[in-house]
Structure formats: C-alpha cells, structure tokens
Design an enzyme around this catalytic site. Structure first.
Site, PDB file in Angstrom:
ATOM      1  N   ASN A  75      -7.502  -3.243  14.487  1.00 40.47           N
ATOM      2  CA  ASN A  75      -8.890  -3.534  14.089  1.00 40.47           C
ATOM      3  C   ASN A  75      -8.968  -4.741  13.143  1.00 40.47           C
ATOM      4  OD1 ASN A  75      -7.913  -2.530  11.682  1.00 40.47           O
ATOM      5  ND2 ASN A  75      -9.308  -0.776  11.560  1.00 40.47           N
ATOM      6  N   GLU A  92      -9.695  -2.291   5.553  1.00 36.41           N
ATOM      7  CA  GLU A  92     -10.330  -2.030   6.840  1.00 36.41           C
ATOM      8  C   GLU A  92     -11.549  -2.941   7.035  1.00 36.41           C
ATOM      9  OE1 GLU A  92      -8.592  -0.317   8.687  1.00 36.41           O
ATOM     10  OE2 GLU A  92      -8.028   1.662   7.939  1.00 36.41           O
ATOM     11  N   HIS A 107      -7.202  -5.132  10.334  1.00 38.04           N
ATOM     12  CA  HIS A 107      -6.948  -4.893   8.901  1.00 38.04           C
ATOM     13  C   HIS A 107      -5.645  -5.560   8.454  1.00 38.04           C
ATOM     14  CE1 HIS A 107      -4.745  -0.734   9.524  1.00 38.04           C
ATOM     15  NE2 HIS A 107      -3.885  -1.727   9.607  1.00 38.04           N
ATOM     16  N   ASP A 118       0.825  -1.212   0.000  1.00 37.73           N
ATOM     17  CA  ASP A 118       0.000   0.000   0.000  1.00 37.73           C
ATOM     18  C   ASP A 118       0.859   1.262   0.000  1.00 37.73           C
ATOM     19  OD1 ASP A 118       0.936  -0.372   2.613  1.00 37.73           O
ATOM     20  OD2 ASP A 118      -1.033  -0.868   3.414  1.00 37.73           O
TER      21      ASP A 118
HETATM   22  P1  PGA Z   1       2.107  -1.323  12.653  1.00 36.98           P
HETATM   23  O1  PGA Z   1       0.909  -1.482  11.639  1.00 36.98           O
HETATM   24  O2  PGA Z   1       3.140  -2.272  12.192  1.00 36.98           O
HETATM   25  O3  PGA Z   1       2.573   0.087  12.517  1.00 36.98           O
HETATM   26  O4  PGA Z   1       1.570  -1.670  13.989  1.00 36.98           O
HETATM   27  C1  PGA Z   1       0.552  -2.757  11.230  1.00 36.98           C
HETATM   28  C2  PGA Z   1      -0.661  -2.658  10.348  1.00 36.98           C
HETATM   29  O5  PGA Z   1      -1.470  -1.751  10.570  1.00 36.98           O
HETATM   30  O6  PGA Z   1      -0.789  -3.492   9.441  1.00 36.98           O
END
Ligand code: PGA
Length: 234
Positions: A128, A135, A130, A62
């Site tokens: 959450n 999401e 994702h 992404d």
């Molecule tokens: P983070 O994010 O590694 O910054 O915790 C992980 C994600 O949201 O996939």
C-alpha cells in the site's frame, strides 16, 4: 531518485550491501534498519562480509506494540536472528513494544534519533506504499508515533503468525519526518505485490495516499527493485 533494476532479491541484497559498504567507507556510523522479508538477503550479505560494526549504531524503524524482544515475532528478535547475533554493534536501538507508557516511549525514541542522526537508512515498501509503518494517510510531518496498522498490513504480515488474529494491531514507528532526515536512503522492493506501490512512489504525485512518494522530495534515495516490482514503471 536513482533506480537499479535487478534480476531478483539475491542480486538486490548484494547491491544494497555494496551501497552500505561505500557509505561506511565514506564515514557512515549510524544505520537505520528495517525488518520484513525484503531486507533478508541484504543482511545475509552483511553477515557474510568482513564489515565491523563494533563502533557503529543501529536504529530500527519500528516495533509491534505488545511484543517483547523474546517473542519470535518481535522485530528485536528478527534483528538478533538476522544481524545482531553475528555482527555486534556499539549500540542497537529499537522502540520498546512493551513500554508501559507509549507516549513516553515515542518521545524517548525521537530523542534517540535526534542524538544519532542516521547516515544510511534501509527501507522496504508495503504493497500500500507504506514506509516503516507509516500507512496511507499519515502526515509527512510526524516523527515517531503509535500506529494503528492498516487491515492490508495486518493481512500481509499474518503469514509470519499462526493466525491473523495474533498479529498485533498497533506498532511504534519512526515517522516520515524522521525517515526524511536520513542522509542516504536505500529502498528495496521485490515481487509483484510491490509493483503498484513502486510505480506510485516513482511516477505518481507526492501524496499521503502513497507514503513512499514523499521520497521524491529527498536528495539521496536509491531504489533497488527486481523485475516484478519494477514491472509497471516506465
Ligand atoms: P516485507 O514488508 O518486506 O515483509 O514485504 C515490507 C514493508 O512492509 O515495508
């Protein structure tokens, strides 16, 4: 899904690196890559290794809409700093966050993924549930798409920006259907904030309420979680 419980993020990054090495020995040539805090120790291990990527391809999950690669919050910048500056690849693909036509960019990226099937995909997981920027509520059938970031994702990522209002509101993300096409998936989860999502992914129903739960339908997923992230699983 195979689950490895590790002591901490350092051990988790080492374990993921070992899986990557095995995959490369088995002929893997195309790597799906992730950003965020989670994969940092994995990239440290890769950078400090003798692995050679000069004939390999990377495809990132992404990118924020509106940020170009020179912006230090862009995922292109992150990848340069954590991996690409040290380990040159044959080619590195990321979505172009500055594309003037996002519909065209999404199609272009689907074409990239189709032309370079991913052998080994690294994933983090959001609090959450994702994966990528898919999401809760996102259909499992979508390929690359433009995402409106969930308020909790904007809040979670605000730590990287001066102000929460600076966090982009949209991103271009590989879809869940794209992620599921990867031959092998290694998902990393560290810290208490991921515990609920990890439980939902492994033990909950397969539901778009917890996008990572779809990984239960994939034949080759390894989850590497530290004690805190694994604290709610049986
Ligand atoms: P983070 O994010 O590694 O910054 O915790 C992980 C994600 O949201 O996939």
């Amino acid at each position: 899904m195979q689950v490895f419980k590790v002591a901490d993020q350092a051990e988790g990054g080492q374990k993921a690196y070992e899986l990557l090495r095995e995959a490369i020995n088995g002929g893997a040539k195309t790597f799906g890559l992730a950003t965020g805090s989670t994969p940092v120790t994995f990239y440290e291990n890769v950078v400090n290794s003798d692995l050679d990527f000069s004939d390999k391809t990377s495809i990132n999950l992404d990118e924020y809409v509106g940020l170009d690669g020179a912006n230090d919050q862009s995922y292109r910048y992150f990848m340069n700093e954590h991996l690409f500056n040290f380990k040159p690849f044959k080619e590195n693909f990321l979505p172009n966050g500055k594309a003037s036509n996002l519909d065209e960019e999404v199609k272009r990226y689907d074409g990239v993924i189709d032309a370079h099937p991913i052998d080994f995909q690294i994933l983090g997981i959001g609090g959450n549930g994702h994966i990528g920027f898919n999401e809760p509520g996102t259909s499992f059938d979508v390929t690359t798409h433009v995402v409106d970031l969930a308020p909790e994702t904007i809040a979670a990522n605000a730590r990287f920006f001066e102000n929460e209002s600076d966090v982009p509101r949209q991103a271009i993300s590989m879809g869940i259907a794209s992620i599921l096409k990867s031959k092998q998936i290694v998902l990393l989860a560290f810290g208490k904030a991921k515990a609920e999502a990890v439980k939902g992914m492994l033990e909950g129903p397969v539901t778009t309420d917890c996008p990572a739960s779809v990984l239960q339908n994939h034949a080759n997923v390894t989850v590497i979680a530290d004690k805190e992230a694994a604290s709610l699983i049986k």
